[in-house]
Motif scaffolding. Sequence first.
Motif, PDB file in Angstrom:
ATOM      1  N   UNK A 198      -5.752   5.994 -12.615  1.00 42.04           N
ATOM      2  CA  UNK A 198      -6.627   5.031 -12.770  1.00 42.04           C
ATOM      3  C   UNK A 198      -5.704   3.841 -11.810  1.00 42.04           C
ATOM      4  N   UNK A 199      -6.779   3.008 -11.156  1.00 46.54           N
ATOM      5  CA  UNK A 199      -6.702   2.020 -10.071  1.00 46.54           C
ATOM      6  C   UNK A 199      -6.332   0.896 -11.318  1.00 46.54           C
ATOM      7  N   UNK A 232       0.587  -1.430   0.369  1.00 46.94           N
ATOM      8  CA  UNK A 232      -0.104  -0.319  -0.126  1.00 46.94           C
ATOM      9  C   UNK A 232       0.808   1.724   0.273  1.00 46.94           C
ATOM     10  N   UNK A 233       2.118   1.478   1.097  1.00 42.81           N
ATOM     11  CA  UNK A 233       3.001   2.101   0.679  1.00 42.81           C
ATOM     12  C   UNK A 233       3.089   2.589  -0.982  1.00 42.81           C
ATOM     13  N   UNK A 234       3.957   1.612  -1.380  1.00 43.87           N
ATOM     14  CA  UNK A 234       4.327   2.239  -2.800  1.00 43.87           C
ATOM     15  C   UNK A 234       3.143   2.166  -3.457  1.00 43.87           C
ATOM     16  N   UNK A 235       1.652   2.190  -3.057  1.00 38.90           N
ATOM     17  CA  UNK A 235       0.912   2.623  -3.956  1.00 38.90           C
ATOM     18  C   UNK A 235       0.444   3.723  -3.670  1.00 38.90           C
ATOM     19  N   UNK A 236       0.647   4.505  -2.624  1.00 40.56           N
ATOM     20  CA  UNK A 236       0.532   5.550  -2.447  1.00 40.56           C
ATOM     21  C   UNK A 236       1.541   6.699  -3.677  1.00 40.56           C
ATOM     22  N   UNK A 260       3.104   5.424  -5.515  1.00 37.23           N
ATOM     23  CA  UNK A 260       2.802   5.486  -6.907  1.00 37.23           C
ATOM     24  C   UNK A 260       1.618   6.608  -8.265  1.00 37.23           C
ATOM     25  N   UNK A 261       0.496   6.470  -6.452  1.00 42.95           N
ATOM     26  CA  UNK A 261      -0.340   7.396  -7.260  1.00 42.95           C
ATOM     27  C   UNK A 261      -0.236   9.165  -7.556  1.00 42.95           C
ATOM     28  N   UNK A 262       1.146   9.044  -6.165  1.00 39.33           N
ATOM     29  CA  UNK A 262       1.170  10.355  -6.210  1.00 39.33           C
ATOM     30  C   UNK A 262       1.891  11.311  -7.034  1.00 39.33           C
ATOM     31  N   UNK A 263       2.808  10.093  -7.885  1.00 40.22           N
ATOM     32  CA  UNK A 263       3.978  10.742  -8.833  1.00 40.22           C
ATOM     33  C   UNK A 263       2.713  10.394 -10.274  1.00 40.22           C
ATOM     34  N   UNK A 264       1.662   9.611 -10.530  1.00 37.41           N
ATOM     35  CA  UNK A 264       0.590  10.010 -11.969  1.00 37.41           C
ATOM     36  C   UNK A 264       0.452  11.500 -11.419  1.00 37.41           C
ATOM     37  N   UNK A 265      -0.277  11.688 -10.893  1.00 37.04           N
ATOM     38  CA  UNK A 265      -0.337  12.963 -10.438  1.00 37.04           C
ATOM     39  C   UNK A 265      -0.070  14.285 -10.783  1.00 37.04           C
ATOM     40  N   UNK A 266       1.152  14.119 -10.292  1.00 37.03           N
ATOM     41  CA  UNK A 266       2.670  14.721 -10.638  1.00 37.03           C
ATOM     42  C   UNK A 266       2.607  14.847 -11.490  1.00 37.03           C
ATOM     43  N   UNK A 267       2.829  13.550 -12.880  1.00 33.81           N
ATOM     44  CA  UNK A 267       3.312  13.526 -13.783  1.00 33.81           C
ATOM     45  C   UNK A 267       1.506  14.335 -14.707  1.00 33.81           C
ATOM     46  N   UNK A 268       0.853  15.072 -14.419  1.00 33.79           N
ATOM     47  CA  UNK A 268      -0.265  15.411 -14.525  1.00 33.79           C
ATOM     48  C   UNK A 268      -1.207  14.215 -15.461  1.00 33.79           C
ATOM     49  N   UNK A 269      -1.649  12.876 -14.392  1.00 31.27           N
ATOM     50  CA  UNK A 269      -1.608  12.315 -15.025  1.00 31.27           C
ATOM     51  C   UNK A 269      -3.393  11.829 -14.134  1.00 31.27           C
ATOM     52  N   UNK A 270      -4.191  10.524 -14.418  1.00 33.85           N
ATOM     53  CA  UNK A 270      -5.289  10.281 -13.886  1.00 33.85           C
ATOM     54  C   UNK A 270      -4.554   9.307 -13.077  1.00 33.85           C
TER      55      UNK A 270
END
Length: 333
Positions: free
Chosen positions: A208-209, A190-194, A196-206
């Motif tokens: 998505x699960x 779960x830690x790494x998933x968080x 990954x979610x943070x990085x995707x948003x930072x890269x301007x992506x959605x």
Amino acid sequence: CFDEFNRISIEVLSVVSTQYKCILDAIRSLVTQFSFMEEDIRLISTNGAFITMNPGYAGRTELPENLKALFRPVAMIVPDLRFICENMLMSEGFIKARPLANKFVQLYRLCSELLSKQMHYDWGLRAVKSLLRQAGTLKRLEPESDENPVLCRALRDFNTPKITTLDMPIFLRLIKDLFPGTWPDPFSDPEFEKVAIHISKKRGLQADPQFIIKVVGMIGILGVRHCMFIIGPTGCGKTEVWKTLLAAREEVGEGGAWEQANPKAVTSDELYGTMSKTKEWKDGLIAVIFRNMSKEMNGYKSSHIHKWVILDGDIDATWIESMNTVMDDNKVL
């Protein structure tokens, strides 16, 4: 011993047959020295040559008749996966190796029969080997727990990234039938998933699960294999998956660097390297990248834990065949 002999082009094969016939003739005439390619060389009479080949593949040539005449064919049969599987499970520390091996082999047999025929599906010995290593890792994380859920989780979580959307319900149904009443939670981080979610948003992506599952799944595959393919239609996010993963690993303190090349933009000689007429070796594109990475030159540092060569282009037999030995599981090279 020449491995994968029929990957050599037909012109070279006919030259090889004349050269090898010359050696055989020398053995027959019981000489100690003979002339080989205009040079006198010593002959050890007990030498022999063996070739291995897979006939009928794309990118393979048929052996010329004059070469076939010099070798005696030996047919091989498919190995008994059940025994291999049982022994490997024992060596990984499983107690109930026999019933688990039966389930494992049954699942792979059913998959090869019932799932659609995809280029990247492999239900053979190689796939079995890498999955058993994965199962062994899970077993060592929870040595006291029941073995059925451990193998069930390995079979499900390690195979789902490569199963196509249409085949997924059939595959999951097969696992449920073979392991009734067993459905362990996916082995998640779960830690790494968080991250990954943070990085995707930072890269301007959605975030998505399904996208995050692919990003996290890729690190799982790289833990077992040193080469992997990201396959999919144009615009489905293949490049973003690995770029997001690398950025996420950097976020958790594992530096990385990558180099991208298009194997279809250059010839095979320019990609791998070639020998000039004066017998000088000229490095190819991949050789230069590998050398830079291993000697930590041109921007690569020892702090880079992940060093990736991205070969971005269509897969076809002409260039990917020569990667066979590099990508091989036995890691000889």
